[in-house]
Design a protein around this motif. Structure first.
Motif, short mmCIF file in Angstrom:
data_model
loop_
_atom_site.label_atom_id
_atom_site.label_comp_id
_atom_site.label_asym_id
_atom_site.label_seq_id
_atom_site.Cartn_x
_atom_site.Cartn_y
_atom_site.Cartn_z
N CYS A 1 0.84 -1.20 0.00
CA CYS A 1 0.00 0.00 0.00
C CYS A 1 0.87 1.25 0.00
O CYS A 1 1.87 1.33 0.72
N THR A 2 0.48 2.24 -0.78
CA THR A 2 1.25 3.47 -0.90
C THR A 2 0.60 4.64 -0.17
O THR A 2 1.20 5.71 -0.07
N THR A 3 -0.62 4.46 0.33
CA THR A 3 -1.30 5.50 1.10
C THR A 3 -1.10 5.24 2.59
O THR A 3 -1.26 4.10 3.04
N CYS A 4 -0.75 6.27 3.35
CA CYS A 4 -0.47 6.12 4.77
C CYS A 4 -1.70 6.44 5.61
O CYS A 4 -2.56 7.24 5.21
N ALA A 5 -1.76 5.82 6.77
CA ALA A 5 -2.87 6.06 7.71
C ALA A 5 -2.90 7.51 8.13
O ALA A 5 -1.88 8.22 8.10
N SER A 6 -4.06 7.96 8.54
CA SER A 6 -4.25 9.34 8.97
C SER A 6 -3.26 9.70 10.06
O SER A 6 -3.03 8.94 11.00
N GLY A 7 -2.64 10.86 9.92
CA GLY A 7 -1.65 11.31 10.89
C GLY A 7 -0.23 11.03 10.48
O GLY A 7 0.71 11.44 11.17
N SER A 8 -0.03 10.30 9.39
CA SER A 8 1.32 10.01 8.89
C SER A 8 1.36 10.21 7.39
O SER A 8 0.32 10.18 6.71
N THR A 9 2.54 10.45 6.86
CA THR A 9 2.74 10.65 5.42
C THR A 9 3.88 9.77 4.94
O THR A 9 4.75 9.39 5.73
N CYS A 10 3.89 9.47 3.66
CA CYS A 10 4.92 8.61 3.07
C CYS A 10 6.19 9.42 2.85
O CYS A 10 6.23 10.31 1.99
N LYS A 11 7.23 9.12 3.63
CA LYS A 11 8.49 9.86 3.57
C LYS A 11 9.56 9.03 2.86
O LYS A 11 9.81 7.88 3.20
#
Length: 355
Positions: A335-345
């Protein structure tokens, strides 16, 4: 009487191995942990990828010895001590990590397979009970062991060793020193289920949790043999050791004997893996069932192909990775989408993470 003894020997010998070995990570071909340094992205050799670790030499994080294995695991020549110290920060992250990843082209994420390992801690350099540890996990965290205080939980510390599916505890036990916990993840990648097999000491594996439905997302190169420790403000780093034995992946029938595939057959009327004298109190939300299959084991040897980089695959969209999970990189297919409160760094070409 003679036929009875011979029959017992035959049953014991057959019970040692039951499946087909897809990947063998038991360190039997290693002269020392420095053999891990032979692997690189441009020279993908040996059973493990070695790149998630701190900046010190390999022996700061991984060491091998016959003293580090489960004595009942006669299929292994040695075990591994995997360490977190005050340098065990990978790629500038704020999490301590020492992890090995299978280097193989075998079909370890097809059909029903069994991921085997044994885990132990000591009182010396014990894992902190005040921080969350993710152990033997997949990038999508659909199944893993956890120890210590779970992030966001009430209280200060937690002394349990847990088996989790999708972050939810399915089974737990007090993690006592010097007790070997033998584990098999039963993963059905076709049915999207995972079950849990466990024993202690030399006892044969029994199923503790029946198959649980989950999204078994894996690209075949994202099972982490090691530990990731989440940071926690106010709790300083201490050196922590995790002992590993009997690491391999098999298909077909499950090997329930802790002796493992390739173990020497028992002599006389005595099994190589006698009964354990350790009494462990466990809890589980799913009824326990047991089964044992006797069959002849076959070992598949796979050879890694040297290349400058793994093939790029298409990532999954429309699903969500939890915080701390991988969300991108060459060869990543989760999965390339991150859970709410985090972003893909972005960390490097091979790894991006939900932070």
């Amino acid at each position: 009487m003679k036929s009875s003894v011979l029959g017992s020997i035959l049953v014991n010998a057959l019970s040692v191995s039951a499946g087909t070995i897809l990947w063998d990570g038991r360190f039997n071909d290693f002269s020392s942990a420095t053999d891990l340094n032979k692997w690189s992205w441009g020279n993908q050799v040996g059973p493990y990828q070695y790149y998630i670790h701190g900046s010190s030499p390999v022996t700061a994080y991984v060491n091998l010895s016959p003293d580090y294995k489960n004595p009942a695991d006669s299929g292994s020549k040695q075990g591994a001590k995997i360490t977190l110290d005050n340098t065990a920060y990978w790629n500038g992250q704020n999490m301590r990590r020492t992890e090995l990843i299978p280097q193989t082209s075998a079909a370890i994420t097809q059909g029903k397979v069994y991921y085997h390992f044994s885990l132990m801690r000591k009182d010396v350099n014990a894992p902190a009970t005040t921080r969350e540890h993710q152990i033997a996990f997949f990038e999508s965290h659909f199944t893993e062991l956890k120890s210590g205080w779970l992030s966001g939980a009430p209280g200060i510390s937690d002394t349990l060793l847990r088996w989790c599916v999708g972050g939810q505890t399915q089974w737990s036990v007090e993690w006592e020193a010097d007790v070997w916990h033998n584990v098999a993840y039963e993963i059905d990648f076709s049915a999207n289920t995972v079950a849990f097999w466990h024993s202690t000491g030399s006892d044969p594996l029994t199923q503790k949790v029946a198959p649980v439905k989950t999204s078994t997302s894996s690209n075949g190169a994202d099972w982490h043999v090691g530990v990731l420790e989440l940071p926690r403000s106010g709790y300083p780093d201490t050196t922590e050791d995790f002992y590993w034995s009997g690491v391999y992946i098999e298909s077909g029938s499950l090997t329930t004997s802790v002796a493992g595939p390739g173990a020497p057959p028992p002599s006389g009327n005595t099994s190589t893996a006698g009964p354990s004298t350790t009494s462990i109190k466990t809890s589980t939300s799913v009824p326990v069932s047991t089964s044992t299959t006797f069959a002849t084991s076959t070992v598949i040897r796979t050879t890694s192909t040297t290349s400058s980089a793994p093939a790029t695959t298409t990532s999954i969209s429309g699903c969500t990775s939890p915080q701390w999970a991988q969300c991108g990189g060459i060869g990543f297919s989760g999965c390339t989408t991150c859970a709410s409160g985090s972003t893909c760094k972005y960390s490097n070409d091979w790894y991006s993470q939900c932070l």
